[in-house]
Design an enzyme around this catalytic site. Structure first.
Site, mmCIF file in Angstrom:
data_model
loop_
_atom_site.group_PDB
_atom_site.id
_atom_site.type_symbol
_atom_site.label_atom_id
_atom_site.label_comp_id
_atom_site.label_asym_id
_atom_site.label_seq_id
_atom_site.Cartn_x
_atom_site.Cartn_y
_atom_site.Cartn_z
ATOM 1 C CD GLU A 141 -2.988 1.129 2.389
ATOM 2 O OE1 GLU A 141 -2.874 0.311 3.200
ATOM 3 O OE2 GLU A 141 -3.844 1.997 1.913
ATOM 4 C CB CYS A 162 -7.512 2.821 3.802
ATOM 5 S SG CYS A 162 -8.130 2.071 5.311
ATOM 6 C CG ASN A 206 -8.888 -2.512 2.043
ATOM 7 O OD1 ASN A 206 -8.496 -3.296 2.116
ATOM 8 N ND2 ASN A 206 -8.840 -1.436 2.949
ATOM 9 C CD GLU A 207 -9.803 -2.701 7.825
ATOM 10 O OE1 GLU A 207 -8.794 -3.278 8.115
ATOM 11 O OE2 GLU A 207 -9.834 -1.569 7.826
HETATM 12 O O1 AHR Z 1 -2.507 -1.519 6.954
HETATM 13 C C1 AHR Z 1 -3.014 -0.526 7.199
HETATM 14 C C2 AHR Z 1 -4.488 -0.232 7.023
HETATM 15 O O2 AHR Z 1 -5.060 -1.030 7.932
HETATM 16 C C3 AHR Z 1 -5.036 -0.469 5.901
HETATM 17 O O3 AHR Z 1 -4.859 0.541 4.687
HETATM 18 C C4 AHR Z 1 -6.336 -0.851 6.140
HETATM 19 O O4 AHR Z 1 -7.050 -1.794 5.248
HETATM 20 C C5 AHR Z 1 -6.393 -1.462 7.619
HETATM 21 O O5 AHR Z 1 -7.086 -0.694 8.171
#
Ligand code: AHR
Length: 649
Positions: free
Chosen positions: A51, A237, A368-369
């Protein structure tokens, strides 16, 4: 990075002998059931999560040394300092070089600029640096002076370029310094006329595979050495954005770099305690480069796409369900960009960038999350279309931000009913969670979706703390957990530590797998755990039966490597004393006398690596001699041991 030496051979043999000598009631027994069938696992299960956080891409992996090279940050002069008459310097937006980079700078004779780089510019002694600029003459016969200066202002290298024309053209120059400097600046100044400049750029000549405008070679080397089975990109994120407007859109990251629109990095202002107001995304490292990097390091690509949801920790903005079509189309087009024939619309773009061959995309992440009903509603829409058009692509879906709780259970219930392929679980927790979680997957449904343990890291303090450390204690907790992932490799298809890279002067999130400054990079103990697992993968599990002495804190997995025919044993001793264990390779008719052992240990659980002592906590490789399929071994206190042996049943 590991060492082999005669001395270590003796040391390891002594360890065996010593343990044999001290066989007593306190000895645990470990049966490695090489005579019993295990389950098939994914030998590519250990991967990396990339990332652009902590200056991971811009200011990190992407080797561009000039920050705000195209004057597109909202403050167009951020990162730049003017010299000479300020009224002789002007940001303009007419008759531009590129519509995508609509600003450029005009310098009158006698004026100049200095760029501060990303927390300085790292200059290696003797390295060639390639300067380039898009430029045109406005008046007179401008000469551009280019200079690298040290933090104290002394000159490291200087040159000049002429030949300006009335139309935009690319001018280039080379610079070489005989001394090293961690925090240099790049100065450009104009004499003899007025000039317009855009895309002011400086790259080391030596990049990964020496690609011009490429990636930082030392950083990629860490990934290549790990031999990850897959690489997830571009996050995290960052995929989501604070709002949908600044979400990651892969189509704006391909083609000529000047055609890639700069946007704010969502980590720019995420943490009040770690503001990074100069953090933007140039996308010089874009989707083509990600695919290429995956190919270079032998990792299967796993792109994650926005599913019509902005970060639920921020605006939580949603694309209405009846307007999702462009998002789904992005996913379809990405599959074509990666795999499509050269005469398809997107396949042609890949070919035009120099890669007519398919990138062999097999997996795609939808969001993603994300969490809750909003996510399931959107996932369903993606699933319907993607499964109909591309049944060959496995979809990765999200289980939310935590490894348990209401949102997690909700996601799993729905994704199970939807027959999702692979569910992405995230966990940032104290080391104890990882030790306690080694049996987490023993009870997962063998016929349900597979698990991608897609983001995890042990937190020595707590999640979000600036006081988290990449120490041996955290690394061993992760290793213990990973033995559980591997034993359950029929359910856990993939796993990756997160985040991957961090710049010592530009990070937002700790802990991280690999730390860098402008000149060096350093693997953490956590990195070495990842490397030991990924370098020693298996194709099948080998069942293990541990009869541990009451006080023992042992965590074990065993696999068979079909490529080498070896049995691989991984043992974490989380105890304070050596663990004497009687190993029994059950059913073995013959055992090769030569075995290899890797040991990761250190004097203290609090030990970390640093640029000054980068190998303080790193694996030691040794050869040991074995005479029988039953032997005793003393696993050092607070250690991870990987043992490779050849057995004939
Ligand atoms: O790894 C850091 C962040 O943690 C990532 O961007 C996100 O997916 C998670 O909340």
């Amino acid at each position: 990075m590991s060492k082999i030496s005669g001395k270590l051979f003796v040391a390891a043999s002594a360890l065996l002998a010593a343990s044999a000598a001290c066989l007593n009631a306190a000895e645990s027994t470990l049966t490695i059931q090489t005579d019993q069938p295990g389950v098939k696992i994914n030998r590519a299960m250990w991967g990396v999560f990339f990332e652009d956080i902590n200056l991971g891409a811009d200011g990190g992996l992407y080797a561009e040394l000039v920050k705000n090279r195209s004057f597109e940050f909202p403050n167009a002069l951020m990162g730049w300092q003017i010299s000479g008459q300020t009224n002789g310097v002007e940001i303009r937006a007419d008759k531009v070089f590129s519509q995508v980079q609509p600003h450029y700078i005009r310098l009158q004779s006698g004026t100049g600029l200095a760029n501060e780089g990303f927390r300085g510019i790292g200059i290696h002694a003797g390295e060639t640096y390639d300067f380039s600029v898009e430029a045109r003459a406005v008046e007179g016969r401008p000469v551009l002076k280019i200079e690298l200066v040290g933090a104290d202002g002394h000159s490291l290298a200087a040159t000049s370029v002429k030949g300006f024309q009335a139309d935009w053209q690319r001018l280039t120059a080379k610079l070489k310094s005989s001394t090293q400097e961690e925090k240099a600046r790049l100065k450009v100044s104009v004499e003899g006329g007025t000039a317009d400049l855009d895309m002011v750029s400086l790259f080391p000549r030596h990049t990964w595979k020496n690609r011009p405008g490429g990636l930082r070679a030392d950083m990629v080397q860490w990934l290549a050495d790990m031999k990850p089975g897959f690489m997830r990109f571009p996050g995290g994120c960052i995929v989501e954005g604070h709002t949908l407007t600044n979400r990651y859109q892969w189509k704006t990251t391909i083609g000529p770099v000047a055609e890639r629109k700069v946007i704010m990095n969502r980590w720019n202002d995420e943490f009040k305690h770690r503001p990074t107001p100069d953090y933007y995304q140039s996308f010089g490292l874009g989707f083509f480069e990600y695919f290429q990097l995956c190919e270079d390091i032998g990792a299967s690509p796993l792109p994650i796409l926005n599913c019509g949801m902005a970060c639920q920790y921020n605006s939580g903005e949603l694309c209405p369900l009846d307007q999702l079509e462009p998002y789904i189309q992005d996913a379809l087009d990405l599959i074509e960009f990666a795999n499509g024939p050269v005469d398809s619309v997107w396949g042609a773009k890949r070919a035009a960038m120099g890669h007519p061959k398919s990138f062999g995309l097999k997996m795609l992440g939808v969001g993603n999350e994300q969490w809750d009903q909003q996510y399931i509603d959107r996932y369903v829409k993606f699933q319907q279309v993607l499964k109909a058009k591309h049944p060959e692509i496995k979809l990765v879906s999200a289980a939310g931000p935590s490894p348990d709780g209401k949102l997690f259970d909700f996601a799993w219930k729905n994704l199970r009913e939807l027959h999702a392929d692979i569910v992405d679980e995230h966990c940032y927790a104290k080391p104890d969670w990882f030790y306690n979680g080694t049996h987490r997957y023993d009870h997962y449904d063998r016929n349900g979706p597979k698990v991608f343990f897609g983001e995890y890291a042990a937190q020595s303090d707590h999640t979000g703390s600036t006081n988290n450390h990449n120490n041996l204690e955290c690394a061993l907790a992760e290793a213990a957990c990973m033995t559980g992932l591997e034993r359950n490799g029929d359910v856990v298809a993939m796993a990756s530590y997160a985040p991957l890279f961090a710049h010592v002067d530009g990070w937002q999130w700790k802990p991280d797998l690999i730390w860098v400054n402008n000149l060096q990079s350093c693997g953490t103990p956590d990195y070495y755990v990842q490397k030991l697992f990924a370098n020693n993968p298996g194709d099948m599990t080998v069942p293990v039966k541990l009869n541990a002495f009451a006080d023992a804190k042992l965590f074990v997995s065993a696999t068979r490597d079909d490529v080498t025919g070896e049995t691989i044993l991984k043992v974490v001793n989380g105890g304070k004393s050596p663990a004497a264990v009687k190993l029994d390779f059950a059913g073995a008719k013959k055992i090769d006398s030569k075995a290899t052992v890797f040991t990761l240990a250190s004097a203290s659980l609090k030990d970390e690596n640093s640029f000054a002592a980068p190998q303080k906590v790193s694996p030691v490789e040794a050869k040991i001699k074995i005479t029988s399929p039953q032997f005793s071994y003393a696993f050092p206190p607070d250690s991870l041991t990987v043992l490779r042996l050849k057995i004939t049943n």
